[in-house]
Write an enzyme that holds these catalytic residues in place. Structure first.
Site, mmCIF file in Angstrom:
data_model
loop_
_atom_site.group_PDB
_atom_site.id
_atom_site.type_symbol
_atom_site.label_atom_id
_atom_site.label_comp_id
_atom_site.label_asym_id
_atom_site.label_seq_id
_atom_site.Cartn_x
_atom_site.Cartn_y
_atom_site.Cartn_z
ATOM 1 C CG HIS A 47 -29.649 4.100 13.257
ATOM 2 N ND1 HIS A 47 -29.819 4.793 14.431
ATOM 3 C CD2 HIS A 47 -28.460 3.450 13.369
ATOM 4 C CE1 HIS A 47 -28.777 4.583 15.219
ATOM 5 N NE2 HIS A 47 -27.947 3.773 14.600
HETATM 6 C C1 LIG Z 1 -21.105 3.318 12.117
HETATM 7 C C2 LIG Z 1 -22.432 2.642 12.341
HETATM 8 C C3 LIG Z 1 -22.842 2.332 13.634
HETATM 9 C C4 LIG Z 1 -24.087 1.731 13.842
HETATM 10 N N1 LIG Z 1 -24.454 1.426 15.124
HETATM 11 C C5 LIG Z 1 -25.661 0.872 15.345
HETATM 12 C C6 LIG Z 1 -26.071 0.536 16.669
HETATM 13 O O1 LIG Z 1 -25.342 0.727 17.634
HETATM 14 N N2 LIG Z 1 -27.308 -0.002 16.831
HETATM 15 C C7 LIG Z 1 -28.144 -0.223 15.781
HETATM 16 O O2 LIG Z 1 -29.263 -0.683 16.013
HETATM 17 N N3 LIG Z 1 -27.765 0.030 14.511
HETATM 18 C C8 LIG Z 1 -26.549 0.568 14.262
HETATM 19 N N4 LIG Z 1 -26.153 0.825 12.983
HETATM 20 C C9 LIG Z 1 -27.037 0.417 11.876
HETATM 21 C C10 LIG Z 1 -26.882 -1.080 11.536
HETATM 22 O O3 LIG Z 1 -25.565 -1.332 11.119
HETATM 23 C C11 LIG Z 1 -27.878 -1.466 10.438
HETATM 24 O O4 LIG Z 1 -29.182 -1.113 10.862
HETATM 25 C C12 LIG Z 1 -27.891 -2.956 10.138
HETATM 26 O O5 LIG Z 1 -26.601 -3.430 9.859
HETATM 27 C C13 LIG Z 1 -28.814 -3.221 8.944
HETATM 28 O O6 LIG Z 1 -28.824 -4.597 8.670
HETATM 29 P P1 LIG Z 1 -29.330 -5.159 7.264
HETATM 30 O O7 LIG Z 1 -29.123 -6.617 7.293
HETATM 31 O O8 LIG Z 1 -30.697 -4.639 6.994
HETATM 32 O O9 LIG Z 1 -28.403 -4.433 6.170
HETATM 33 P P2 LIG Z 1 -26.837 -4.547 5.942
HETATM 34 O O10 LIG Z 1 -26.151 -4.909 7.180
HETATM 35 O O11 LIG Z 1 -26.426 -3.302 5.256
HETATM 36 O O12 LIG Z 1 -26.697 -5.792 4.967
HETATM 37 C C14 LIG Z 1 -27.138 -5.767 3.639
HETATM 38 C C15 LIG Z 1 -26.386 -6.824 2.864
HETATM 39 O O13 LIG Z 1 -26.882 -6.872 1.523
HETATM 40 C C16 LIG Z 1 -25.811 -6.908 0.610
HETATM 41 N N5 LIG Z 1 -26.260 -6.316 -0.650
HETATM 42 C C17 LIG Z 1 -26.568 -5.024 -0.874
HETATM 43 N N6 LIG Z 1 -26.945 -4.865 -2.161
HETATM 44 C C18 LIG Z 1 -26.913 -6.094 -2.737
HETATM 45 C C19 LIG Z 1 -27.198 -6.580 -4.047
HETATM 46 N N7 LIG Z 1 -27.649 -5.771 -5.019
HETATM 47 N N8 LIG Z 1 -27.009 -7.899 -4.309
HETATM 48 C C20 LIG Z 1 -26.567 -8.743 -3.327
HETATM 49 N N9 LIG Z 1 -26.303 -8.332 -2.072
HETATM 50 C C21 LIG Z 1 -26.468 -7.024 -1.783
HETATM 51 C C22 LIG Z 1 -24.724 -6.107 1.309
HETATM 52 O O14 LIG Z 1 -23.456 -6.380 0.771
HETATM 53 C C23 LIG Z 1 -24.888 -6.532 2.752
HETATM 54 O O15 LIG Z 1 -24.177 -7.691 3.036
HETATM 55 C C24 LIG Z 1 -24.930 1.433 12.740
HETATM 56 C C25 LIG Z 1 -24.512 1.736 11.446
HETATM 57 C C26 LIG Z 1 -23.278 2.336 11.235
HETATM 58 C C27 LIG Z 1 -22.879 2.661 9.834
#
Ligand SMILES: Cc1cc2nc3c(=O)[nH]c(=O)nc-3n(C[C@H](O)[C@H](O)[C@H](O)COP(=O)(O)OP(=O)(O)OC[C@H]3O[C@@H](n4cnc5c(N)ncnc54)[C@H](O)[C@@H]3O)c2cc1C
Length: 540
Positions: free
Chosen positions: A474
């Site tokens: 997280h």
């Molecule tokens: C195994 C696991 C279990 C989890 N379980 C939970 C849970 O039960 N509950 C919970 O609250 N959270 C959980 N999490 C955490 C949760 O997955 C993340 O908090 C959430 O997905 C974050 O969302 P986000 O949109 O900020 O980032 P991300 O989902 O990481 O998305 C970021 C996006 O940006 C893109 N990107 C990155 N760099 C670039 C770039 N330079 N140019 C263009 N695109 C880019 C990536 O490809 C991706 O598509 C878990 C995580 C893991 C690994």
């Protein structure tokens, strides 16, 4: 090739997708730029099926990274970890992002969680209070389809909800029901049903109900769990353009330090420039600060949004410790989602002035793989082995303690001298969970875990080492929110203090971690950012 858009959203994870949809619904033109490939659920399920047995527990093993969009992956060190503890988030750079393999657990913060400094004299206060974020939590629960208990006695946080959950909670498995009773009767602790982004009993958002595959991590085979990939077709139907396999490597500033363009490499390493009016970087808590640091220019020599020198600092997670033990009586876990209940009340109290709060969860993962290995190593064969596997499957429990963590500027993401396939500096993170957490492990959570183990009749409890922690994945803190531009990166709307048209929503903005999984809070903050962006675009 699109070369300009009113709104540019970088990243198609849950945070980017929610903001993009809000902007589309308000009539704005949206371009989404995504580093990774766009894949089908069937492909990921097939990848999972074909994994060797030893790789199946690895949450990212079904998601081999593209050369141009590396992410932490077994055998590939995209992220350098330094410091006394190992920092190993396992995010995914695919369209849809890391919710592909999340568990969906969705605990809200409590009002107290947002006021650590004023209540307990540690950490930071948030730039706003619980009443401010509550409506955005409601929006998140509806957008993601979060199921949760209708009975206030089973809800967490206690007595704060202004709307019911959109769906009832999923039933607890037999083992979870028994554990709940034992915790209540022997320790007076409430093990409550988890609020989770998973359809319970009925279709929601064009996705089916959970049918208890117990495979939520690494992938829900039927799409009953929300993941951002499930929303991308809908965003396109509403008019979004999505560029996949396009890695943003530079954010360009112009007059007045406003953002004028982003630059990305396609999969052939050809560079492109796209101009826009409003920019959202939603690449997650590691890749967003990395991009800010990579984008340093003459106006911003320490990186974008970094006049406070806080970009990349205050990196946080929920450090965790696991306890696996065997009971005499059978519990039989493993039916339903992999995380389905938790003890949250141990996360509140005046002790937070001294040590970290903790949340205990009884994992509901089917444990047959580990157990079969353990039973076979005992040398048993034939019927005796079969009976041993049954006994251990029924009596083996895994309880995890997840800690809150304080923002420490020394826990810092910087740019490594190591380069990735595109020649971009890899992220490097110095990581120390800190004495606040270590004290909690030694004095609070280990003794509590022992009482929990004794209550369920464990025969082989071993305390966790107060020095060894894994991460919960997280990712929080690296673009921290606050009212003061001298000590924070973004304001209450996740808008940077330094660039009027640049938003950095997501975990990086979180000012405290509390103990519960944080994506619901990141998404609520994404809604707040989206509202601010729309009013700015409409000149309100
Ligand atoms: C195994 C696991 C279990 C989890 N379980 C939970 C849970 O039960 N509950 C919970 O609250 N959270 C959980 N999490 C955490 C949760 O997955 C993340 O908090 C959430 O997905 C974050 O969302 P986000 O949109 O900020 O980032 P991300 O989902 O990481 O998305 C970021 C996006 O940006 C893109 N990107 C990155 N760099 C670039 C770039 N330079 N140019 C263009 N695109 C880019 C990536 O490809 C991706 O598509 C878990 C995580 C893991 C690994």
């Amino acid at each position: 090739m699109t070369s300009s858009s009113q709104v540019i959203v970088v990243g198609t994870g849950v945070v980017g997708s929610v903001i993009a949809e809000h902007c589309l619904d308000a009539g704005l033109e949206v371009l989404m730029i995504e580093a990774g490939p766009r894949v089908s659920r069937a492909q990921i399920v097939e990848n999972y099926r074909n994994l060797p047995l030893g790789a199946k527990p690895d949450a990212t093993a079904s998601y081999p990274p593209a050369d141009w969009a590396p992410h932490p992956f077994h055998g590939l060190e995209h992220l350098e970890s330094t410091g006394p503890n190992k920092y190993d988030p396992t995010y995914i750079r695919y369209a849809g992002g890391s919710t592909w393999h999340w568990a969906g657990t969705s605990w809200r913060l409590t009002p107290e969680d947002m006021q650590l400094r004023s209540r307990y004299g540690v950490g930071r206060d948030w730039a706003f209070d619980y009443e401010t974020i509550d409506p955005y939590y409601n929006m998140t629960e509806r957008k993601l389809g979060i199921c949760g208990p209708a009975d206030p006695a089973d809800q967490w946080p206690v007595r704060t909800r202004s709307m019911p959950y959109p769906m009832p909670h999923l039933p607890l498995s037999q083992g979870e029901r028994k554990f709940t009773e034992v915790m209540r009767d022997k320790l007076g602790l409430r093990n409550v049903p988890v609020a989770q982004a998973r359809n319970s009993g009925m279709p929601y958002d064009d996705r089916p109900a959970c049918c208890a595959n117990n495979n939520c991590v690494p992938v829900c085979p039927v799409g009953a769990k929300y993941d951002a990939a499930t929303s991308l077709n809908r965003l396109e139907a509403k008019g979004a353009t999505i560029l996949e396999n396009s890695v943003v490597y530079r954010v360009e500033t112009g007059e007045g330090n406003r953002i004028v363009a982003v630059h990305y490499y396609d999969r052939d390493k050809t560079s492109h420039r796209v101009t826009g009016e409003h920019f959202v970087i939603a690449c997650n808590g590691v890749e967003t600060p990395r991009l800010m640091l990579m984008s340093a220019d003459d106006r911003n020599p320490n990186g974008l949004a970094n006049s406070s020198d806080q970009v990349g600092r205050n990196m946080m997670d929920h450090p965790q410790q696991g306890y696996t033990f065997t009971t005499v009586e059978p519990y039989w876990l493993g039916a339903g989602p992999v995380v389905n209940s938790g003890i949250m009340e141990t996360s509140q109290g005046d002790f937070r002035a001294d040590h970290a709060a903790v949340y205990f969860r009884l994992n509901n993962f089917a444990r047959n793989r580990d157990i079969a290995k353990r039973a076979m190593s005992s040398g048993k064969v034939g019927r005796a082995l079969d009976e041993e596997i049954r006994r251990l499957t029924a009596t083996s429990l895994n309880v995890v303690a997840a800690f809150e963590m304080l923002p420490d500027p020394n826990n810092r993401l910087t740019l490594s001298a190591q380069k990735d396939w595109l020649g971009l500096p890899r992220p490097s993170v110095y990581w120390d969970v800190g004495d606040y957490v270590r004290r909690s492990s030694a004095e609070y959570s280990n003794p509590l875990a022992q009482r929990i183990a004794e209550a369920v009749g464990a025969t082989d409890f071993k305390p966790a080492s107060p020095e060894k922690f894994s991460t919960s994945k997280h990712i929080m803190g690296g673009t921290i929110m606050g009212n003061d531009p001298a000590t924070s990166v973004v304001d209450r709307h996740s808008r940077t203090h330094d660039h009027a048209n640049l938003y950095l929503p997501g975990g990086g903005a979180m000012a405290s971690t509390a103990c519960g999984n944080s994506t619901i809070t990141m998404t609520a903050m994404a809604f707040m950012a989206a509202e601010a962006l729309v009013s700015e675009a409409k000149g309100a």
